[in-house]
Design a protein around this motif. Sequence first.
Motif, PDB file in Angstrom:
ATOM      1  N   SER A 142     -25.370   5.276  -3.416  1.00 14.05           N
ATOM      2  CA  SER A 142     -25.367   4.090  -2.552  1.00 14.05           C
ATOM      3  C   SER A 142     -23.926   3.681  -2.285  1.00 14.05           C
ATOM      4  CB  SER A 142     -26.141   2.935  -3.210  1.00 14.05           C
ATOM      5  OG  SER A 142     -25.574   2.614  -4.467  1.00 14.05           O
ATOM      6  N   LEU A 143     -23.787   2.728  -1.353  1.00 10.16           N
ATOM      7  CA  LEU A 143     -22.473   2.225  -0.944  1.00 10.16           C
ATOM      8  C   LEU A 143     -22.480   0.707  -0.957  1.00 10.16           C
ATOM      9  CD1 LEU A 143     -21.987   4.373   2.299  1.00 10.16           C
ATOM     10  CD2 LEU A 143     -21.025   4.900   0.048  1.00 10.16           C
ATOM     11  N   SER A 144     -21.317   0.122  -1.161  1.00 13.05           N
ATOM     12  CA  SER A 144     -21.145  -1.306  -0.896  1.00 13.05           C
ATOM     13  C   SER A 144     -19.787  -1.496  -0.232  1.00 13.05           C
ATOM     14  CB  SER A 144     -21.228  -2.133  -2.186  1.00 13.05           C
ATOM     15  OG  SER A 144     -20.118  -1.897  -3.017  1.00 13.05           O
ATOM     16  N   VAL A 145     -19.783  -2.282   0.841  1.00 10.88           N
ATOM     17  CA  VAL A 145     -18.558  -2.493   1.613  1.00 10.88           C
ATOM     18  C   VAL A 145     -17.809  -3.695   1.059  1.00 10.88           C
ATOM     19  CG1 VAL A 145     -17.613  -2.950   3.907  1.00 10.88           C
ATOM     20  CG2 VAL A 145     -19.635  -1.497   3.646  1.00 10.88           C
ATOM     21  N   ILE A 146     -16.529  -3.505   0.815  1.00 17.26           N
ATOM     22  CA  ILE A 146     -15.676  -4.584   0.335  1.00 17.26           C
ATOM     23  C   ILE A 146     -15.090  -5.352   1.508  1.00 17.26           C
ATOM     24  CG2 ILE A 146     -13.600  -5.151  -1.002  1.00 17.26           C
ATOM     25  CD1 ILE A 146     -14.152  -2.503  -2.567  1.00 17.26           C
ATOM     26  N   ARG A 147     -14.536  -4.615   2.471  1.00 17.09           N
ATOM     27  CA  ARG A 147     -13.991  -5.253   3.679  1.00 17.09           C
ATOM     28  C   ARG A 147     -13.924  -4.228   4.797  1.00 17.09           C
ATOM     29  NH1 ARG A 147      -9.740  -4.950  -0.010  1.00 17.09           N
ATOM     30  NH2 ARG A 147     -10.214  -7.070  -0.667  1.00 17.09           N
ATOM     31  N   ALA A 148     -13.996  -4.709   6.020  1.00 21.48           N
ATOM     32  CA  ALA A 148     -13.860  -3.876   7.219  1.00 21.48           C
ATOM     33  C   ALA A 148     -13.283  -4.754   8.310  1.00 21.48           C
ATOM     34  CB  ALA A 148     -15.211  -3.302   7.642  1.00 21.48           C
ATOM     35  N   LYS A 149     -12.088  -4.418   8.770  1.00 16.92           N
ATOM     36  CA  LYS A 149     -11.424  -5.293   9.744  1.00 16.92           C
ATOM     37  C   LYS A 149     -10.306  -4.556  10.462  1.00 16.92           C
ATOM     38  CE  LYS A 149      -8.097  -7.078   6.361  1.00 16.92           C
ATOM     39  NZ  LYS A 149      -7.525  -8.280   5.731  1.00 16.92           N
ATOM     40  N   ASN A 150      -9.890  -5.097  11.603  1.00 15.27           N
ATOM     41  CA  ASN A 150      -8.687  -4.631  12.272  1.00 15.27           C
ATOM     42  C   ASN A 150      -7.477  -5.283  11.608  1.00 15.27           C
ATOM     43  OD1 ASN A 150     -10.372  -3.285  14.003  1.00 15.27           O
ATOM     44  ND2 ASN A 150      -9.414  -4.073  15.876  1.00 15.27           N
ATOM     45  N   THR A 151      -6.448  -4.477  11.375  1.00 18.27           N
ATOM     46  CA  THR A 151      -5.257  -4.984  10.702  1.00 18.27           C
ATOM     47  C   THR A 151      -4.043  -4.168  11.127  1.00 18.27           C
ATOM     48  OG1 THR A 151      -4.316  -5.517   8.538  1.00 18.27           O
ATOM     49  CG2 THR A 151      -5.554  -3.468   8.702  1.00 18.27           C
ATOM     50  N   LEU A 152      -2.840  -4.701  10.898  1.00 19.66           N
ATOM     51  CA  LEU A 152      -1.631  -3.944  11.191  1.00 19.66           C
ATOM     52  C   LEU A 152      -1.495  -2.784  10.216  1.00 19.66           C
ATOM     53  CD1 LEU A 152       1.055  -6.715  11.914  1.00 19.66           C
ATOM     54  CD2 LEU A 152      -0.069  -5.193  13.561  1.00 19.66           C
ATOM     55  N   ALA A 153      -1.126  -1.628  10.725  1.00 18.66           N
ATOM     56  CA  ALA A 153      -0.948  -0.454   9.880  1.00 18.66           C
ATOM     57  C   ALA A 153       0.322  -0.587   9.051  1.00 18.66           C
ATOM     58  CB  ALA A 153      -0.878   0.802  10.736  1.00 18.66           C
ATOM     59  N   ASN A 154       0.239  -0.252   7.772  1.00 19.46           N
ATOM     60  CA  ASN A 154       1.455  -0.227   6.960  1.00 19.46           C
ATOM     61  C   ASN A 154       2.228   1.075   7.204  1.00 19.46           C
ATOM     62  OD1 ASN A 154       0.228   1.825   5.416  1.00 19.46           O
ATOM     63  ND2 ASN A 154      -0.514   0.383   3.874  1.00 19.46           N
ATOM     64  N   LYS A 155       3.336   1.233   6.513  1.00 20.31           N
ATOM     65  CA  LYS A 155       4.203   2.389   6.756  1.00 20.31           C
ATOM     66  C   LYS A 155       3.487   3.696   6.481  1.00 20.31           C
ATOM     67  CE  LYS A 155       8.617   4.428   5.337  1.00 20.31           C
ATOM     68  NZ  LYS A 155       9.823   4.274   4.464  1.00 20.31           N
ATOM     69  N   GLN A 156       2.731   3.759   5.373  1.00 14.55           N
ATOM     70  CA  GLN A 156       2.049   4.992   5.009  1.00 14.55           C
ATOM     71  C   GLN A 156       0.998   5.375   6.045  1.00 14.55           C
ATOM     72  OE1 GLN A 156      -0.527   4.885   1.488  1.00 14.55           O
ATOM     73  NE2 GLN A 156       0.347   6.829   0.828  1.00 14.55           N
ATOM     74  N   VAL A 157       0.173   4.419   6.449  1.00 18.07           N
ATOM     75  CA  VAL A 157      -0.875   4.694   7.428  1.00 18.07           C
ATOM     76  C   VAL A 157      -0.274   5.027   8.789  1.00 18.07           C
ATOM     77  CG1 VAL A 157      -2.866   3.716   8.631  1.00 18.07           C
ATOM     78  CG2 VAL A 157      -2.565   3.293   6.186  1.00 18.07           C
ATOM     79  N   SER A 158       0.783   4.320   9.163  1.00 22.40           N
ATOM     80  CA  SER A 158       1.460   4.618  10.436  1.00 22.40           C
ATOM     81  C   SER A 158       1.960   6.055  10.465  1.00 22.40           C
ATOM     82  CB  SER A 158       2.631   3.656  10.647  1.00 22.40           C
ATOM     83  OG  SER A 158       2.173   2.334  10.806  1.00 22.40           O
ATOM     84  N   GLY A 159       2.472   6.532   9.329  1.00 24.65           N
ATOM     85  CA  GLY A 159       2.927   7.913   9.269  1.00 24.65           C
ATOM     86  C   GLY A 159       1.787   8.898   9.397  1.00 24.65           C
TER      87      GLY A 159
END
Length: 233
Positions: free
Chosen positions: A92-109
């Motif tokens: 099973s799954l449980s969602v903690i959060r799901a949202k649009n947000t600014l990308a940090n340096k790692q994700v931007s890369g």
Amino acid sequence: MQYIKIKETIAEQIEQGMLAAGQKLPSERQLAETFATTRVTLREALSLLETEGLIYREDRRGWFIAPPRIDFPLSTAEDFLVLAEKQARQASLSVIRAKNTLANKQVSGWLQLGPFAEVYAVEMLRYLEKRPVCLVRYWVHAEKHTVQDCDAAQELFAWLRQRESLHELNVSDSVTVGCLTGETAVRLHAAPGTPAIVIERKVYRGEYPVAAEITIWRHDTLTVTSNAVHLSQ
């Protein structure tokens, strides 16, 4: 050495089915008395069993017999829920959060984004037999998609399947060994320092990055597998 003999005795009882998956071990005090040893020596034995994935520790609850591992194939677009069902496991799954947000340096890369770029970010927990075993975080380009309700968030490939042609996508994985700390340890009901397997996953269409994902697993819960590749001269 005494701790080796204790470890082998407990391991033998697990292998013979005398101790069942999910069963709680007696307290460290009781086990120390049973083996006529000190708590320090006993903990050395338990640490070896934990390293081998035969037992696991839940913070403030004690030690438990680890269930069988799930086989996790690398570089495939396989949903966790589907994978677990194929292996006759309850997931099973449980969602903690799901949202649009600014990308940090790692994700931007990872996603080759410029400054102030937004991503759709999801964080969730995966469970096997109601036990939290994996913390998941993934990110996709936000400009193509609108924010979803948190309860409607899905696993990465289930989410992509509704919006992308999966047969055009390529998956690249890297695996490292680490340990659980901070909020991650709390969410996985683990003591800080518990071993972990970390899988970084990137999804591409050609050379264009579509999504990125990090999964942090309790180390006793999965076996990482890879398809054989035929080599020819």
